[in-house]
Design a protein around this motif. Structure first.
Motif, PDB file in Angstrom:
ATOM      1  N   ARG A 411      11.803  34.963  50.916  1.00 30.27           N
ATOM      2  CA  ARG A 411      12.682  33.914  50.392  1.00 30.27           C
ATOM      3  C   ARG A 411      13.067  34.152  48.936  1.00 30.27           C
ATOM      4  NH1 ARG A 411      12.553  29.416  54.039  1.00 30.27           N
ATOM      5  NH2 ARG A 411      11.018  29.796  55.696  1.00 30.27           N
ATOM      6  N   GLY A 412      12.635  35.297  48.362  1.00 32.56           N
ATOM      7  CA  GLY A 412      13.112  35.703  47.047  1.00 32.56           C
ATOM      8  C   GLY A 412      12.456  35.046  45.860  1.00 32.56           C
ATOM      9  N   ARG A 413      11.309  34.400  46.051  1.00 35.55           N
ATOM     10  CA  ARG A 413      10.648  33.749  44.918  1.00 35.55           C
ATOM     11  C   ARG A 413       9.971  34.774  44.017  1.00 35.55           C
ATOM     12  NH1 ARG A 413       8.672  29.684  47.415  1.00 35.55           N
ATOM     13  NH2 ARG A 413       9.667  27.898  46.408  1.00 35.55           N
ATOM     14  N   PHE A 414       9.300  35.763  44.603  1.00 33.53           N
ATOM     15  CA  PHE A 414       8.661  36.843  43.860  1.00 33.53           C
ATOM     16  C   PHE A 414       8.971  38.164  44.548  1.00 33.53           C
ATOM     17  CE2 PHE A 414       5.428  33.326  43.279  1.00 33.53           C
ATOM     18  CZ  PHE A 414       5.763  33.051  41.960  1.00 33.53           C
ATOM     19  N   ASP A 415       8.706  39.268  43.863  1.00 31.06           N
ATOM     20  CA  ASP A 415       8.825  40.557  44.530  1.00 31.06           C
ATOM     21  C   ASP A 415       7.501  40.906  45.219  1.00 31.06           C
ATOM     22  OD1 ASP A 415       7.079  41.530  42.556  1.00 31.06           O
ATOM     23  OD2 ASP A 415       8.659  42.569  41.452  1.00 31.06           O
ATOM     24  N   ALA A 416       7.500  42.022  45.946  1.00 30.67           N
ATOM     25  CA  ALA A 416       6.304  42.406  46.707  1.00 30.67           C
ATOM     26  C   ALA A 416       5.126  42.715  45.796  1.00 30.67           C
ATOM     27  CB  ALA A 416       6.620  43.597  47.609  1.00 30.67           C
ATOM     28  N   CYS A 417       5.393  43.185  44.585  1.00 27.22           N
ATOM     29  CA  CYS A 417       4.297  43.475  43.652  1.00 27.22           C
ATOM     30  C   CYS A 417       3.542  42.207  43.271  1.00 27.22           C
ATOM     31  CB  CYS A 417       4.838  44.159  42.396  1.00 27.22           C
ATOM     32  SG  CYS A 417       5.474  45.825  42.649  1.00 27.22           S
ATOM     33  N   ARG A 418       4.268  41.131  42.997  1.00 21.03           N
ATOM     34  CA  ARG A 418       3.602  39.875  42.656  1.00 21.03           C
ATOM     35  C   ARG A 418       2.826  39.333  43.849  1.00 21.03           C
ATOM     36  NH1 ARG A 418       5.079  36.650  38.499  1.00 21.03           N
ATOM     37  NH2 ARG A 418       3.107  35.635  38.997  1.00 21.03           N
ATOM     38  N   PHE A 419       3.370  39.523  45.042  1.00 25.80           N
ATOM     39  CA  PHE A 419       2.640  39.119  46.248  1.00 25.80           C
ATOM     40  C   PHE A 419       1.307  39.841  46.328  1.00 25.80           C
ATOM     41  CE2 PHE A 419       1.699  40.415  50.669  1.00 25.80           C
ATOM     42  CZ  PHE A 419       1.401  39.178  51.221  1.00 25.80           C
ATOM     43  N   VAL A 420       1.312  41.151  46.131  1.00 24.63           N
ATOM     44  CA  VAL A 420       0.078  41.940  46.155  1.00 24.63           C
ATOM     45  C   VAL A 420      -0.870  41.476  45.052  1.00 24.63           C
ATOM     46  CG1 VAL A 420      -0.874  44.237  45.713  1.00 24.63           C
ATOM     47  CG2 VAL A 420       1.038  43.959  47.299  1.00 24.63           C
ATOM     48  N   GLN A 421      -0.311  41.203  43.889  1.00 27.04           N
ATOM     49  CA  GLN A 421      -1.142  40.779  42.763  1.00 27.04           C
ATOM     50  C   GLN A 421      -1.914  39.506  43.088  1.00 27.04           C
ATOM     51  OE1 GLN A 421       0.687  38.755  39.314  1.00 27.04           O
ATOM     52  NE2 GLN A 421      -0.127  40.431  38.066  1.00 27.04           N
ATOM     53  N   MET A 422      -1.238  38.517  43.648  1.00 27.92           N
ATOM     54  CA  MET A 422      -1.855  37.209  43.842  1.00 27.92           C
ATOM     55  C   MET A 422      -2.723  37.119  45.084  1.00 27.92           C
ATOM     56  SD  MET A 422       1.049  34.516  42.534  1.00 27.92           S
ATOM     57  CE  MET A 422       2.545  35.406  42.941  1.00 27.92           C
ATOM     58  N   THR A 423      -2.532  38.025  46.033  1.00 33.54           N
ATOM     59  CA  THR A 423      -3.275  37.936  47.295  1.00 33.54           C
ATOM     60  C   THR A 423      -4.283  39.056  47.493  1.00 33.54           C
ATOM     61  OG1 THR A 423      -1.583  39.197  48.498  1.00 33.54           O
ATOM     62  CG2 THR A 423      -1.322  36.794  48.409  1.00 33.54           C
ATOM     63  N   SER A 424      -4.272  40.049  46.609  1.00 30.83           N
ATOM     64  CA  SER A 424      -5.164  41.193  46.809  1.00 30.83           C
ATOM     65  C   SER A 424      -5.743  41.726  45.503  1.00 30.83           C
ATOM     66  CB  SER A 424      -4.408  42.311  47.550  1.00 30.83           C
ATOM     67  OG  SER A 424      -5.256  43.378  47.850  1.00 30.83           O
TER      68      SER A 424
END
Length: 516
Positions: A411-424
């Motif tokens: 949905r364009g809120r963050f990029d995949a890097c931020r997703f990895v940062q916050m979940t892993s």
């Protein structure tokens, strides 16, 4: 004068680099990312690799790159192109190759403070976790009155060793410190010191429920944690405020599940969060505030971090994606969604997303707390329990990553890097899981290969845990983990489980921050 941030980092002894906010890289050994990249480029491969993942886009918290990944003996040994022959090759063209998820807040095979065993064993919970793209979970070893914490950890470790399908670690719930009894306090201190030597440095306390601690007990636990360089995790709600609101609702005949949210007033979270932050500052002890759910909670954390307090904070999937309206369903159906703190309002969701954007909140976890919707779980007090008789918690291990990828990346809120940062990566850094949360030479070969365009609609009972319902039934997500690899071994592929129970032992590495 030496850099103040570096000195603060050494003093708190956390293996995360969080207080060195200029770098944000969680350094442990002094090597920079550039130096590590140079080592990766110069690596000479002398033997056939066990596994090569080819043609995908490798996503880490700080960068993305098109590269092949070579794994041998459970670890990443090469990143680049033309890595040579391998015993197994996976074609990842058109896919995102990301670190396996690290869920640092879940309850597995645990007896609650009210004596009710939750629905999942380590086998069923970690099976579910794997299908959701996770390769590491941090559960709880729960002390109950009269138990020594060393014995508790030993018992939970045996359960996990028998059943776990992914790597695991523990937070140690301290619920019976008996600070007034010198002999008991000395025994607790000895246990915590010994467990810290083995790498168990995360303690968990509650300010509510039957297992809540008094302020004096909380300060004693903070002091013990400070001695061993540990981190204290906190469920922060004011118990007496909640109980006052519960009694008021019950007297008025308000017993439906929706009154759970009213009883767990937002001010109960705000008060306890602020109090725990001040305790942290008083003793200079780092803390992790679990499941922040309100705007007031986010603001308190933001203000504390701005003045240099050693405070981490998380929120959970359901606070970002559900509101209290989910509790207001026909009959007793809302019981499925009862958890604590409860879901809040849209304005609170906006504040949580802003807190993640600004870095006030560092991670998003599941707080997986599974109870079946029957007499063994949610309805153990009868078919129409009052809201205060319903066990608190929902399943979340398997849905956390797909839901968050959809909400953050698709949905364009963050990029995949931020997703990895916050979940892993950030969960791994904060809790000292040094070889987790990144795809780099020397790291564990824990990888989830994602199809970013695949759409999946959740069903009523399509999860792989032992709960029997999916709280997100009917929701469609875009982005899906199709292949999951744990220490170089494919454990999920094509919707099939390829691993068996009892294959992981976490005690050799869990929550280790020695040498920092």
């Amino acid at each position: 004068m030496p850099d103040q941030r570096a000195r603060t980092h050494r003093r708190c002894r956390l293996p995360c680099g969080e207080f060195d906010r200029a770098s944000g890289c969680g350094r442990r050994d002094g090597r920079t990312l550039a130096a590590r990249s140079a080592n990766e480029r110069s690596l000479k491969l002398s033997t056939k690799l066990d596994l090569v993942i080819q043609g995908g886009i490798v996503v880490n918290a700080d960068h993305m790159q098109r590269a092949d990944v070579g794994i041998s003996e459970g670890r990443v040994v090469a990143l680049g192109e033309a890595l040579g022959d391998a015993k197994q090759t996976i074609d990842a063209a058109g896919r995102l190759v990301m670190p396996g998820g690290v869920d640092t807040h879940c309850h597995i095979e645990q007896v609650s403070g009210n004596g009710l065993l939750n629905a999942d064993t380590f086998e069923t919970a970690t099976r579910s976790a794997a299908f959701g793209g996770n390769t590491t979970v941090v559960s709880h070893a729960a002390q109950h009155k009269g138990n020594r914490v060393a014995a508790v950890v030993k018992d939970y470790s045996a359960l996990a060793a028998r059943g776990a399908m992914v790597d695991y670690a523990f937070h140690i719930i301290v619920s019976d410190p008996e600070v007034e009894a010198l002999e008991a306090l000395e025994a607790l201190e000895a246990d915590i010191a010994a467990l810290a030597t083995d790498g168990h440095r995360s303690l968990k306390i509650f300010t509510t429920y039957a297992i809540r601690l008094s302020d004096a007990q909380i300060l004693a636990v903070f002091a013990l944690a400070r001695k061993v360089g540990g981190l204290v995790c906190i469920h922060a709600e004011n118990h007496d405020m909640i109980q006052h609101a519960v009694r008021r609702n019950l007297v008025a005949g308000n017993v439906a599940p929706k009154f759970h949210a009213q009883s767990h007033t937002r001010l109960a979270e705000a008060e306890a969060v602020c109090r725990m932050i001040r305790f942290s500052e008083f003793l200079d002890q780092p803390i992790m505030l679990f499941h922040i759910s309100t705007r007031e909670g986010v603001e308190a954390v933001r203000e504390a971090r701005a003045r240099g307090a050693k405070v981490f904070a998380e929120t959970c999937t359901h606070y970002l994606l559900m509101t209290a309206d989910v509790l207001d369903r026909p009959g007793i159906e809302g019981a499925k969604f009862v958890c604590s703190p409860p879901q809040r309002e849209v304005a609170d969701q906006d504040a949580l997303w802003e807190g993640l954007t600004r870095g006030d909140l560092q991670i998003v976890t599941s707080d997986h707390a599974p109870f079946r919707f029957d007499e063994t779980g949610k309805l153990n007090k009868g078919k129409a329990p009052a809201f205060n008789e319903i066990p608190n918690g929902m399943p979340g291990l398997e849905v956390r990553l797909p839901l968050l990828f959809d909400a953050m990346v698709s949905r364009g809120r963050f990029d995949a890097c931020r997703f990895v940062q916050m979940t892993s990566s950030r969960p791994a850094q904060i809790f000292g899981l040094r070889d987790k949360g990144r795809i780099a030479v020397g790291a564990d070969g824990d990888i989830a290969i994602w199809n970013p365009k695949r759409q999946v609609r959740y069903g009523d009972n399509d999860l792989h845990d032992n709960v029997g319902y999916n709280p997100y039934a009917g929701r469609t997500v875009t982005g899906w983990p199709e292949i999951v690899i744990s220490r170089g071994e494919t454990i999920v592929a094509d919707g099939q489980l390829l691993a068996g129970p009892g294959r992981r032992i976490g005690s050799s590495w869990n929550l280790a921050s020695k040498g920092v």
